[in-house]
Design a protein around this motif. Structure first.
Motif, short mmCIF file in Angstrom:
data_model
loop_
_atom_site.label_atom_id
_atom_site.label_comp_id
_atom_site.label_asym_id
_atom_site.label_seq_id
_atom_site.Cartn_x
_atom_site.Cartn_y
_atom_site.Cartn_z
N TYR A 1 -32.57 22.47 4.59
CA TYR A 1 -33.42 21.05 4.07
C TYR A 1 -34.74 21.78 3.86
O TYR A 1 -35.63 21.00 2.84
CB TYR A 1 -33.64 20.11 5.42
CG TYR A 1 -32.47 19.50 5.61
CD1 TYR A 1 -32.07 18.22 5.08
CD2 TYR A 1 -31.43 20.02 6.39
CE1 TYR A 1 -30.80 17.58 4.98
CE2 TYR A 1 -30.34 19.04 6.64
CZ TYR A 1 -29.99 18.04 5.96
OH TYR A 1 -28.90 17.47 6.16
N ASP B 1 -29.50 14.97 1.63
CA ASP B 1 -30.85 14.82 1.42
C ASP B 1 -31.11 13.49 0.49
O ASP B 1 -31.30 13.93 -0.68
CB ASP B 1 -31.72 15.97 1.15
CG ASP B 1 -33.01 15.87 1.42
OD1 ASP B 1 -33.59 14.80 1.43
OD2 ASP B 1 -33.88 17.00 1.38
N SER C 1 -34.08 12.27 0.50
CA SER C 1 -35.62 12.23 0.52
C SER C 1 -36.06 13.03 -0.77
O SER C 1 -37.49 12.89 -0.99
CB SER C 1 -36.23 12.55 1.69
OG SER C 1 -35.80 14.02 1.85
N THR D 1 -32.79 11.21 6.30
CA THR D 1 -33.61 11.50 5.00
C THR D 1 -33.73 9.97 4.32
O THR D 1 -34.69 9.74 3.54
CB THR D 1 -32.62 12.39 4.09
OG1 THR D 1 -31.19 11.72 4.19
CG2 THR D 1 -32.52 13.78 4.75
N ASN E 1 -37.20 16.92 7.89
CA ASN E 1 -35.78 16.72 7.59
C ASN E 1 -34.79 17.32 8.61
O ASN E 1 -34.03 17.02 9.30
CB ASN E 1 -35.21 16.65 6.17
CG ASN E 1 -35.84 15.63 5.27
OD1 ASN E 1 -36.30 14.26 6.04
ND2 ASN E 1 -36.10 15.84 4.05
#
Lengths: 337, 505
Positions: free
Chosen positions: A228, A81, A83, A138, A123
């Motif tokens: 996520y 991930d 983000s 992401t 996501n």
């Protein structure tokens, strides 16, 4: 012939190896690195081993550590991930705006976490149900969310000196900074979920072998989506703490934090391929990064040099983790004529 | 007889805890077809991988024309004139036939430019040597499996291979393609190529080969001319006991239908009707690719069903995914335990318990003592070493891995169990124990659907046989009253051809 006995004989050998580097490293290797690092810093860095300094380190690492806790769960499923750094900014901005608008502190904090969870849901849904590569998904949401944070704030920090949840970043309970307590709670919860619940076993199963997990009855898509969301909630919490700490909403908050979180996870021995790793390792990885930064500052090492050293440490840790998987590390093969 | 072309002596190979080959030997003469037989896991493939340079031997000597040679890489093998036609073809489907044939030694023009004209010309020459008229400009992936195999053989012959290993070459071929291959083998025999022929198909071996060597559990059992050996002898050598003993079970008395399938169809199979009763073992037989695995996966909800319905003990079961099928009381041990069945890095306990965790949780939290004792109970039942419970499952032998995969569903206590190739790559001891478990489960009133490519096994352990061909069930046979020949007849669907080219021994 009793095949039970022969099987036992055949398989007893590897378990009885006198010293198995891979197993040893898995259990205590990274902890030894931390101990050595702490002893080293205590010996050479001035003021390092004062209690207030140690508590400062703990507070400094708490945001990255909370981020890394969620990241660990994502990486355990074999995902990634990128983000979460941008999620910090968006959730922090939303929580601060809500607080200014008169939302009570606990609700503002929960709102920030919910915004993080919503980012994670996007996501997770794209990754699980549209089967897109999480790295790309992401990467996209990282850019989008950063843009969103800038758009909401018009690119300017929103300073709110009377921020109602400021204690979350700056307060103490007894001598312990509140972010440190939050971090400990997050790790306790994630540890319990991973080790003691059915959901935790499903996370490991999906990362270990997604197809086998599906055929064993694990709802793979739901698990992937959920991790996520979990990472997003952690990022939301980290974002709220960040805002509380700086008593403002910063659209640039958390830039590059995703990489520090990944570094902590990998340092802690979690495999990027998924299925292998422990949350305790991630906590130790976060502490190592924090001790290293603080120690180098106390030693008056230049910021540029700090980066060089951090980079080397990360690569070393990953190299050891990778080498231990290879048989050549244990014994040499080949024909013996 | 003159000096052998190829001699292998005292070859040993160990994989972790498993001794895959223990001092085996093998020899091959020029112009000879030498069959290598043995159960799955007997060590045939390992020996061939050593010969091909894909893996290195731990000990032993390889001689070609009496000269000791060292083979450590596929390049070494090619240099010594050894070529392997694999079960999984070693070609690039997105490239043309000519490109595949030239792979690694493409003709170049000036400045390193690829010389397409020369490449296609060379390809035509190579194909002509095996009397094949395949167009070298076609994409390899657009050819049938049989034609792709021809291209592989053309490559081997084109590189002047003297030793050719054919590993289950007819497994995926149609009858007509197989006949083409037999002709080609005869041509190569005349040209003095020595061929190692690995096959489970008895009639094929007796038709083509001069001699046979048998391996069992990684050891050499014996070699002899096929003119002096009967198929029954070879089977006895392969299993180390008479087949009847291995598969022996007391008669079973099936009860009500537990699994009923009506008009079930998926992307490439069906519609299929079948039922399995409580206390009954039904085997699905057929060639690889006939749709058996797909039917199993449809029942289990692992593939998308296009039509039809499934009933478990009279209740409708329309699983959209395996989770729902498991909730309905179905379990499945998939075909490929390493890729589909097991979590290799995870402990035996995690692997066994994963599908039954709901039994050990309250509010999502696992009672670890309950889980541990339940897992140990199943391990005991399957005679797995109890202190392996915390070991990663990859540390176990193939047979014990398969038992761990089975233990998952024993723990779940499913009413209907689908076992896809339950004894593939498993040693004979574990095999017998798996058969005992299957029999025991049937006696406990479960319905067992087994998919097996091992014909003696399919007939030996089951009450009924369903033969599949091209996605349909083409015959239902009573196991006690059928033969391998009859099953193959239905499986290939070419009764006339089979009769003409069948066993001559």
């Amino acid at each position: 012939m009793n095949s039970d006995e022969t099987n036992a004989l055949k398989e007893a050998k590897p378990a009885r190896e006198p010293f198995d580097f891979a197993r040893w490293w898995d259990r205590v290797g990274i902890l030894m690195v931390l101990v050595v690092l702490v002893l080293l810093m205590a010996a050479i860095a001035p003021n390092f081993n004062r209690v207030d300094n140690l508590l400062n380190i703990a507070r400094a690492i708490s945001i990255n550590a909370i981020l890394a806790a969620g990241m660990t769960v994502v990486i355990l499923t074999g995902g990634i991930d990128l983000s979460v750094g941008s999620t910090i900014a968006v959730s922090g901005v939303v929580a601060v705006i809500a607080a200014i608008a008169g939302v009570p502190a606990p609700l503002a904090v929960l709102l920030g976490m919910a915004v993080g969870g919503l980012c994670g849901l996007v996501n997770g849904w794209l990754t699980a149900y549209l089967a897109l590569a999480p790295f790309i998904v992401t990467l996209g949401t990282m850019t989008f969310l950063r843009g969103l944070a800038y758009t909401i704030t018009d690119g300017q920090p929103i300073v709110s000196s009377g921020l109602n949840f400021r204690d979350l970043g700056n307060g103490y309970i007894g001598p312990i900074p509140i972010p440190v307590i939050v971090m400990v709670v997050v790790y306790a919860v994630v540890w319990f979920v991973l080790e003691r619940t059915r959901y935790g076993r499903h996370v490991y199963a999906v990362g270990g072998n997604a197809e086998a997990a599906q055929l064993a009855g694990v709802q793979v898509k739901r698990v992937v989506t959920s991790v996520y969301v979990l990472a997003g909630v952690c990022a939301g919490l980290a974002g709220v703490i960040f805002s509380a700490r700086v008593i403002s909403a910063q659209p640039t908050a958390g830039t590059g934090y995703e990489l520090d979180a990944i570094a902590a996870v990998v340092l802690g021995g979690t495999s990027l391929a998924g299925g292998r790793g422990r949350i305790v390792g991630t906590l130790i990885g976060s502490i190592i990064l924090g001790v290293l930064s603080t120690g180098l500052i106390l030693l008056n090492v230049q910021f540029f040099t700090q980066l060089l050293i951090k980079g080397v440490v990360i690569i070393l840790a990953v190299a050891i983790d990778s080498l231990k998987q290879r048989p050549l590390f244990l014994r040499a093969g080949g024909p013996k004529p | 007889m003159s000096q052998p072309l190829l001699t292998l002596e005292g070859i040993s190979k160990r994989f972790g805890a498993t001794l895959a080959l223990s001092g085996v030997r093998f020899d091959l003469r020029a112009g000879e077809v030498h069959a290598l037989m043995g159960e799955n896991g007997a060590g045939k493939s390992t020996l061939m991988k050593i010969l091909a340079g894909n893996i290195e031997r731990d000990a032993g000597v390889i001689r070609i024309d009496g000269q000791e040679v060292d083979i450590r890489s596929p390049r070494d093998a090619a240099r010594h004139g050894i070529a392997i036609i694999h079960q999984e073809l070693n070609t690039v489907p997105d490239m043309t036939v000519a490109e595949n044939l030239a792979l690694g030694r493409e003709p170049k023009k000036r400045f390193g430019m690829l010389d397409r004209t020369a490449m296609e010309q060379q390809a035509r020459e190579k194909l002509a040597r095996i009397h094949s008229a395949i167009d070298p400009r076609r994409k390899l992936g657009s050819l049938s499996v049989g034609m792709q195999q021809m291209v592989e053989i053309a490559r081997a012959v084109g590189e002047n291979a003297r030793v050719l290993v054919l590993d289950e070459p007819t497994a995926a071929l149609s009858r007509a393609e197989a006949l083409e291959l037999y002709k080609l083998i005869e041509q190569m025999r005349t040209a003095g190529v020595g061929m190692i022929y690995i096959s489970h198909r008895m009639e094929e071996v007796w038709q083509l080969a001069d001699r046979v060597t048998v391996f069992r559990d990684g050891t050499y059992v014996g070699t002899g001319p096929l003119s002096e050996i009967s198929p029954a002898d070879v089977v006895r050598m392969m299993v180390g006991r008479t087949v009847a003993d291995l598969y022996h079970h007391e008669p079973r008395e099936p009860g009500r239908p537990l699994l009923t399938v009506k008009g079930l169809a998926g992307q490439a199979v069906g519609p299929v009707d079948l039922s399995v009763r409580a206390g009954e073992v039904v085997c699905m037989a057929g060639l690889i690719g006939s749709g058996r695995t797909e039917v199993g996966r449809l029942i289990f909800g692992a593939d998308v069903r296009t039509s039809g319905r499934v009933e478990i003990d009279g209740r409708a079961s329309s699983p959209a995914n395996p989770t729902e099928a498991i909730a309905d009381g179905v379990g499945m041990v998939p075909e490929n335990r390493k890729e589909q069945g097991l979590f290799l890095d995870h402990s035996v306990e995690d692997n066994v318990a994963i599908s039954s965790l709901d039994r050990f949780v309250s509010a999502g939290v696992i009672h670890r003592k309950q889980r541990r004792s339940a897992v140990l109970g199943e391990m005991k039942r399957l005679r797995l070493r109890l202190n392996a419970v915390d070991l990663p499952v990859k540390a176990l032998s193939g047979g014990n891995q398969q038992k761990a995969a089975l233990a998952r569903w024993l723990l779940r206590d499913c009413d209907v169990l689908i076992l896809d190739e339950p004894t593939r790559g498993v040693d004979i001891g574990a095999k017998r124990e798996i058969y005992e478990q299957i029999d025991g489960l049937a006696r406990a009133g479960k319905a067992i659907l087994v998919i097996s490519s091992d014909l003696p096994e399919a007939i030996g352990i089951s009450d009924r046989l369903l033969v599949m061909r091209r996605g349909r069930i083409v015959a239902e046979l009573e196991s006690a009253r059928t033969s391998e020949e009859e099953v193959m007849l239905h499986a290939t669907g070419t009764a006339v051809n089979a009769a003409n080219t069948g066993a001559q021994a």
